[in-house]
Design an enzyme around this catalytic site. Structure first.
Site, PDB file in Angstrom:
ATOM      1  N   LYS A  19       0.813  -0.911  -0.033  1.00  0.00           N
ATOM      2  CA  LYS A  19       0.124  -0.083  -0.214  1.00  0.00           C
ATOM      3  C   LYS A  19       0.823   1.457   0.113  1.00  0.00           C
ATOM      4  CE  LYS A  19       0.683   1.849   3.318  1.00  0.00           C
ATOM      5  NZ  LYS A  19       2.000   2.355   4.151  1.00  0.00           N
ATOM      6  N   TYR A  47      -5.082   3.273   6.239  1.00  0.00           N
ATOM      7  CA  TYR A  47      -5.463   2.404   7.272  1.00  0.00           C
ATOM      8  C   TYR A  47      -6.705   2.936   7.910  1.00  0.00           C
ATOM      9  CZ  TYR A  47      -0.995  -0.216   6.841  1.00  0.00           C
ATOM     10  OH  TYR A  47       0.051  -0.981   6.259  1.00  0.00           O
TER      11      TYR A  47
HETATM   12  P1  NDP Z   1      12.204   1.646   2.214  1.00  0.00           P
HETATM   13  O1  NDP Z   1      12.901   2.892   1.606  1.00  0.00           O
HETATM   14  O2  NDP Z   1      12.766   1.146   3.312  1.00  0.00           O
HETATM   15  O3  NDP Z   1      12.538   0.430   1.253  1.00  0.00           O
HETATM   16  C1  NDP Z   1      12.370   0.459  -0.369  1.00  0.00           C
HETATM   17  C2  NDP Z   1      13.495  -0.201  -0.940  1.00  0.00           C
HETATM   18  O4  NDP Z   1      13.147  -0.212  -2.347  1.00  0.00           O
HETATM   19  C3  NDP Z   1      14.705   0.446  -0.976  1.00  0.00           C
HETATM   20  O5  NDP Z   1      15.495  -0.168   0.261  1.00  0.00           O
HETATM   21  C4  NDP Z   1      15.394  -0.209  -2.162  1.00  0.00           C
HETATM   22  O6  NDP Z   1      15.853  -1.575  -1.953  1.00  0.00           O
HETATM   23  C5  NDP Z   1      14.167  -0.222  -3.308  1.00  0.00           C
HETATM   24  N1  NDP Z   1      14.419   0.849  -4.169  1.00  0.00           N
HETATM   25  C6  NDP Z   1      14.237   0.783  -5.332  1.00  0.00           C
HETATM   26  N2  NDP Z   1      14.479   2.099  -6.007  1.00  0.00           N
HETATM   27  C7  NDP Z   1      14.209   2.981  -5.207  1.00  0.00           C
HETATM   28  C8  NDP Z   1      14.299   4.395  -4.969  1.00  0.00           C
HETATM   29  N3  NDP Z   1      14.443   5.004  -6.068  1.00  0.00           N
HETATM   30  N4  NDP Z   1      14.349   4.967  -3.851  1.00  0.00           N
HETATM   31  C9  NDP Z   1      14.032   4.123  -2.675  1.00  0.00           C
HETATM   32  N5  NDP Z   1      14.307   2.761  -2.627  1.00  0.00           N
HETATM   33  C10 NDP Z   1      14.303   2.184  -3.845  1.00  0.00           C
HETATM   34  O7  NDP Z   1      10.605   1.677   2.097  1.00  0.00           O
HETATM   35  P2  NDP Z   1       9.701   0.801   2.946  1.00  0.00           P
HETATM   36  O8  NDP Z   1      10.228  -0.740   3.024  1.00  0.00           O
HETATM   37  O9  NDP Z   1       9.242   1.420   4.275  1.00  0.00           O
HETATM   38  O10 NDP Z   1       8.352   0.715   2.046  1.00  0.00           O
HETATM   39  C11 NDP Z   1       8.317   0.033   0.962  1.00  0.00           C
HETATM   40  C12 NDP Z   1       6.808  -0.044   0.494  1.00  0.00           C
HETATM   41  O11 NDP Z   1       5.880  -0.799   1.673  1.00  0.00           O
HETATM   42  C13 NDP Z   1       6.010   1.210   0.586  1.00  0.00           C
HETATM   43  O12 NDP Z   1       4.988   1.438  -0.431  1.00  0.00           O
HETATM   44  C14 NDP Z   1       5.181   1.416   1.851  1.00  0.00           C
HETATM   45  O13 NDP Z   1       4.174   2.076   1.766  1.00  0.00           O
HETATM   46  C15 NDP Z   1       5.044   0.009   2.148  1.00  0.00           C
HETATM   47  N6  NDP Z   1       4.941  -0.198   3.581  1.00  0.00           N
HETATM   48  C16 NDP Z   1       3.950  -1.005   4.108  1.00  0.00           C
HETATM   49  C17 NDP Z   1       3.817  -1.631   5.235  1.00  0.00           C
HETATM   50  C18 NDP Z   1       2.537  -2.373   5.754  1.00  0.00           C
HETATM   51  O14 NDP Z   1       2.566  -2.541   7.036  1.00  0.00           O
HETATM   52  N7  NDP Z   1       1.950  -3.005   4.801  1.00  0.00           N
HETATM   53  C19 NDP Z   1       4.957  -0.882   6.411  1.00  0.00           C
HETATM   54  C20 NDP Z   1       5.955  -0.265   5.778  1.00  0.00           C
HETATM   55  C21 NDP Z   1       5.999   0.112   4.477  1.00  0.00           C
HETATM   56  P3  NDP Z   1      16.990  -2.424  -2.886  1.00  0.00           P
HETATM   57  O15 NDP Z   1      18.139  -1.503  -2.029  1.00  0.00           O
HETATM   58  O16 NDP Z   1      16.902  -3.775  -2.533  1.00  0.00           O
HETATM   59  O17 NDP Z   1      16.933  -2.046  -4.075  1.00  0.00           O
END
Ligand code: NDP
Length: 371
Positions: free
Chosen positions: A135, A222
């Site tokens: 989401k 949420y």
């Molecule tokens: P993060 O920034 O921690 O992780 C995103 C990952 O995406 C990065 O670590 C990187 O991984 C990859 N990535 C690829 N392109 C980009 C870019 N241009 N900029 C930044 N990161 C990039 O985010 P979150 O994990 O907090 O959130 C990810 C998704 O999950 C969001 O859509 C958020 O809304 C959702 N979410 C859902 C939750 C829930 O409870 N359902 C809780 C938290 C988040 P790599 O280094 O491996 O390429």
């Protein structure tokens, strides 16, 4: 892709989806290896939520983390070692489309920043893989429709990672609201916020192009969801307001705080706030003959429930594992995913999110378009 299912596998997977231990005792299973068939998942984007999902995979009965997609070589090496992944199941964003040639992967779970959800969902579908996307599903209703259409055209299933549908307190909220246990619900207050003053200024959550918006996109979904599923109705109109920005050094492009009011066909009203400048996590429903509430309510929990008849509490479940298992058991059984996590559910939330932004931007009451 799962293909060529035998009748035996079909019976086993039907059992899985309904609770194999009840419907198909182990002694009756002709082939334990097939009964233990798991859905092989590739996780795409190894950030914070991907790390939360690690425990979900560890506790999942029907899913296996079988591959990764990452742009960070150090993460690739670490995850490959931790999950004993074969080298051919480790992808970068450049090699993502080659997943179409990998029969070891059934589903791609997209945990990328919001602005990448649409593109990678469509590409995953075109690679013939089922999808779970985090989401908010996308930025707009047309984007959500494009994702749903791409999955339908490719013959794969699309889920949104709506974990709270698997949390027992929320299942109870739905029962209390939709079955009118305390009479019709008239008013719902639902708010979620975190004090995010320590966010690095270059964090993607603060960039409109990749986040799509601020607190509403990140957390507000949420609040919207809980009001919709407790009432079992879709809202018809919305008013909304931005509150003053208290961290202008961070919130230049996306909203720090927003409040909104939804009206529903029954006359029920939902008022919500979401914010990055204070901690709040609560749900309250007022019905004709009583109330029910959760606090904490919308985070990872554990949650505390109370109604006008006293406290209600349930065991803690791993929401991520439960969601993974429900998705897997439906896909393994070749059954459509439950409506509460299907792509259409993400679209319904996006309709409300679009309306909230239009109302806050214009200062007008917005009538939401028909679904
Ligand atoms: P993060 O920034 O921690 O992780 C995103 C990952 O995406 C990065 O670590 C990187 O991984 C990859 N990535 C690829 N392109 C980009 C870019 N241009 N900029 C930044 N990161 C990039 O985010 P979150 O994990 O907090 O959130 C990810 C998704 O999950 C969001 O859509 C958020 O809304 C959702 N979410 C859902 C939750 C829930 O409870 N359902 C809780 C938290 C988040 P790599 O280094 O491996 O390429």
């Amino acid at each position: 892709m799962l293909t060529n299912y035998s009748r035996r596998t079909f019976l086993e997977t039907i059992g899985l989806s309904m609770g194999a231990s009840i419907l198909l005792p182990a002694s009756t299973l002709p082939d334990r290896a097939r009964a233990d068939r798991k859905l092989n998942v590739a996780l795409c984007g190894l950030g914070r939520y991907a790390n939360v999902l690690k425990r979900g995979f560890a506790e999942s009965r029907h899913c296996r983390l079988a591959g990764i997609v990452t742009g960070t070589p150090a993460k690739a090496a670490q995850w490959q070692q931790e999950f004993k992944l074969p080298a051919q199941n480790v992808y970068t964003y450049e090699t993502f489309d080659q997943l179409r040639n990998n029969p070891d992967i059934d589903l791609i779970y997209i945990t990328l920043p919001n602005g990448l959800h649409k593109d990678y969902t469509i590409r995953a579908a075109q690679a013939g893989k089922h999808v779970i996307v985090e989401k908010p599903m996308a930025f707009t209703v047309p984007d959500c429709r494009a994702m749903i259409d791409a999955c339908r055209k490719a013959g794969v299933q699309l889920a949104v990672g709506y974990r709270l549908h698997y949390e027992p307190h929320h299942i109870e909220l739905k029962r209390l609201g939709q079955q009118k246990v305390f009479g019709p619900v008239r008013l719902i207050e639902a708010s979620l916020g975190y004090q995010l003053a320590g966010t690095p200024p270059d964090d993607w959550h603060l960039k409109k192009a990749i986040a799509g918006g601020g607190a509403l996109m990140n957390l507000g979904v949420y609040c919207i969801q809980s009001a919709r599923y407790v009432l079992g109705e879709e809202p018809i109109s919305v008013t909304a307001q931005y509150s003053p920005v208290t961290m202008p050094q961070l919130f230049r492009e996306v909203e720090e705080n927003i409040t909104w009011q939804l009206t529903f066909p029954s006359g029920a009203v939902n008022t919500s706030a979401t914010t990055a400048n204070c901690n709040i996590d609560r749900f309250y429903a007022s019905a004709d003959n009583g109330f029910f509430e959760l606090s904490p309510a919308l985070s990872y929990g554990p949650f505390q429930g109370r109604s006008s008849q006293g406290p209600f509490n349930f065991p803690v479940v791993n929401q991520q594992a439960a969601l993974l298992d429900d998705v897997a058991s439906h896909i393994l059984a070749h059954k459509p995913l439950p409506a509460h996590i299907a792509g259409e559910e993400g679209l319904k939330d996006m309709r409300v999110i679009e309306g909230i932004y239009r109302a806050a931007d214009s200062g007008n009451k917005i009538t939401l378009p028909p679904l």
